[in-house]
Design a protein around this motif. Structure first.
Motif, mmCIF file in Angstrom:
data_model
loop_
_atom_site.group_PDB
_atom_site.id
_atom_site.type_symbol
_atom_site.label_atom_id
_atom_site.label_comp_id
_atom_site.label_asym_id
_atom_site.label_seq_id
_atom_site.Cartn_x
_atom_site.Cartn_y
_atom_site.Cartn_z
ATOM 1 N N LEU A 31 9.882 8.490 49.118
ATOM 2 C CA LEU A 31 10.143 7.805 47.865
ATOM 3 C C LEU A 31 9.519 6.422 47.965
ATOM 4 C CD1 LEU A 31 13.900 8.722 47.193
ATOM 5 C CD2 LEU A 31 11.908 9.487 45.871
ATOM 6 N N PRO A 32 9.285 5.741 46.851
ATOM 7 C CA PRO A 32 8.723 4.391 46.929
ATOM 8 C C PRO A 32 9.529 3.518 47.892
ATOM 9 C CG PRO A 32 8.790 5.127 44.653
ATOM 10 C CD PRO A 32 9.515 6.163 45.457
ATOM 11 N N ARG A 33 8.822 2.853 48.787
ATOM 12 C CA ARG A 33 9.529 2.044 49.791
ATOM 13 C C ARG A 33 10.318 0.901 49.172
ATOM 14 N NH1 ARG A 33 8.401 3.223 55.123
ATOM 15 N NH2 ARG A 33 6.546 4.500 55.522
ATOM 16 N N ASP A 34 9.905 0.455 47.982
ATOM 17 C CA ASP A 34 10.678 -0.608 47.334
ATOM 18 C C ASP A 34 11.884 -0.066 46.578
ATOM 19 O OD1 ASP A 34 9.558 0.504 45.054
ATOM 20 O OD2 ASP A 34 8.449 -1.279 44.456
ATOM 21 N N GLY A 35 12.003 1.272 46.491
ATOM 22 C CA GLY A 35 13.161 1.885 45.850
ATOM 23 C C GLY A 35 13.240 1.679 44.356
ATOM 24 N N ARG A 36 12.110 1.468 43.706
ATOM 25 C CA ARG A 36 12.100 1.132 42.284
ATOM 26 C C ARG A 36 11.351 2.179 41.449
ATOM 27 N NH1 ARG A 36 13.066 -4.634 41.685
ATOM 28 N NH2 ARG A 36 13.128 -5.660 43.732
ATOM 29 N N ASP A 37 11.740 2.251 40.185
ATOM 30 C CA ASP A 37 11.001 3.008 39.159
ATOM 31 C C ASP A 37 10.766 4.466 39.552
ATOM 32 O OD1 ASP A 37 10.824 0.737 37.518
ATOM 33 O OD2 ASP A 37 8.996 0.061 38.533
ATOM 34 N N ILE A 38 11.838 5.153 39.907
ATOM 35 C CA ILE A 38 11.755 6.550 40.331
ATOM 36 C C ILE A 38 12.066 7.450 39.131
ATOM 37 C CG2 ILE A 38 12.727 8.290 41.865
ATOM 38 C CD1 ILE A 38 13.444 5.918 43.764
ATOM 39 N N THR A 39 11.180 8.373 38.832
ATOM 40 C CA THR A 39 11.386 9.284 37.712
ATOM 41 C C THR A 39 12.171 10.509 38.169
ATOM 42 O OG1 THR A 39 9.376 10.567 38.106
ATOM 43 C CG2 THR A 39 9.160 8.572 36.748
ATOM 44 N N PRO A 40 12.800 11.225 37.228
ATOM 45 C CA PRO A 40 13.489 12.466 37.610
ATOM 46 C C PRO A 40 12.557 13.458 38.292
ATOM 47 C CG PRO A 40 14.098 11.830 35.383
ATOM 48 C CD PRO A 40 12.984 10.914 35.802
ATOM 49 N N GLU A 41 11.345 13.611 37.755
ATOM 50 C CA GLU A 41 10.401 14.569 38.319
ATOM 51 C C GLU A 41 10.005 14.183 39.735
ATOM 52 O OE1 GLU A 41 10.579 14.640 34.033
ATOM 53 O OE2 GLU A 41 10.057 12.994 35.392
ATOM 54 N N GLN A 42 9.837 12.903 39.965
ATOM 55 C CA GLN A 42 9.468 12.417 41.295
ATOM 56 C C GLN A 42 10.574 12.702 42.299
ATOM 57 O OE1 GLN A 42 8.831 8.198 41.244
ATOM 58 N NE2 GLN A 42 7.685 8.176 43.174
ATOM 59 N N LEU A 43 11.816 12.445 41.918
ATOM 60 C CA LEU A 43 12.944 12.671 42.819
ATOM 61 C C LEU A 43 13.114 14.161 43.107
ATOM 62 C CD1 LEU A 43 15.293 11.598 44.431
ATOM 63 C CD2 LEU A 43 16.648 11.501 42.327
ATOM 64 N N GLU A 44 12.998 14.998 42.090
ATOM 65 C CA GLU A 44 13.114 16.440 42.284
ATOM 66 C C GLU A 44 12.101 16.949 43.306
ATOM 67 O OE1 GLU A 44 12.926 18.747 38.689
ATOM 68 O OE2 GLU A 44 14.159 17.273 37.644
ATOM 69 N N LYS A 45 10.850 16.539 43.153
ATOM 70 C CA LYS A 45 9.791 17.025 44.040
ATOM 71 C C LYS A 45 10.025 16.595 45.478
ATOM 72 C CE LYS A 45 6.172 17.289 40.510
ATOM 73 N NZ LYS A 45 4.898 16.712 40.017
#
Length: 225
Positions: A31-45
């Motif tokens: 996941l983005p190392r800064d922990g920001r702006d995560i979309t549902p699709e990104q988290l699912e994958k």
């Protein structure tokens, strides 16, 4: 684990959540190392690829996470959005202080030391974590005047135990070496030599451990009453 995904601690401006698995994914750069702006699709994958959660499990956990904190599925979340009190974050956490007592956004090393002391022959399983959870509940009842515990809190605690053991211990019958639990909870990283589940982690798989933890919590609550 490739150099691209070597563990790095969160920086002072990086966002992290109450979930050690999500924090580990960010600390390793999945996941983005800064922990920001995560979309549902990104988290699912990421849940599918890196933890081998089934498509449906990833779908449900992601949507539940967005919805309970009031985020739309068309939006994005920062990991610290998950600290909304009594949504995903809850009192009597395995690793964090209660919200009313302060410090609920950081791992408390003393709580991890206490959790690890419940090991049996160097291993942590559902029985160990259920006994430790009861201890945390007693502590919260004594120290936190705002603490509430009932059906919803028991469910949250049981599911937290299930997620931990299913993520770390899917290849070891959901029994985990105490050293691996320490790395995962204290450092919030994936232990050296750890491998994701060979078979996809499904909702029934999670709920089989959830049910066992739920039963043990109810039994131990009666003993303490």
């Amino acid at each position: 684990m490739s150099s691209l995904h070597e563990w790095q601690p969160a920086g002072p401006e990086d966002k992290r959540s109450p979930c050690p698995a999500l924090n580990s994914l960010a600390n390793h750069g999945y996941l983005p190392r800064d922990g920001r702006d995560i979309t549902p699709e990104q988290l699912e994958k990421v849940l599918q690829r890196q933890l081998n959660f089934s498509w449906f499990t990833s779908f449900m956990l992601t949507r539940l996470s967005f919805l309970v904190i009031g985020k739309t599925l068309a939006g994005k979340l920062d990991l610290d959005d998950l600290y909304k009190h009594n949504a995903i974050e809850h009192d009597a956490s395995l690793t964090r202080n209660d919200f009313a007592l302060g410090g609920s956004h950081q791992v408390n090393p003393k709580l991890i030391d206490h959790l690890l002391s419940f090991n049996v022959d160097g291993k942590i399983g559902v029985e160990s974590l259920s006994k430790y959870r009861i201890n945390r509940i007693k502590d919260s009842e004594e120290s936190n005047k705002d603490f509430k515990y009932g059906f919803n809190q028991r469910n949250s605690g049981s599911f937290e135990i299930s997620l931990l053991l299913s993520t770390l211990g899917s290849e070891t019958n959901r029994i985990v070496d105490v050293k691996n639990v320490d790395v995962f909870l204290r450092k919030e990283g994936f232990p050296e030599g750890w491998e994701k589940a060979k078979n996809a982690i499904t909702i029934p798989y999670l709920f089989s451990t959830f049910r066992k933890a739920h039963k043990l919590l109810k039994e131990n609550e009666k003993k303490e009453a």
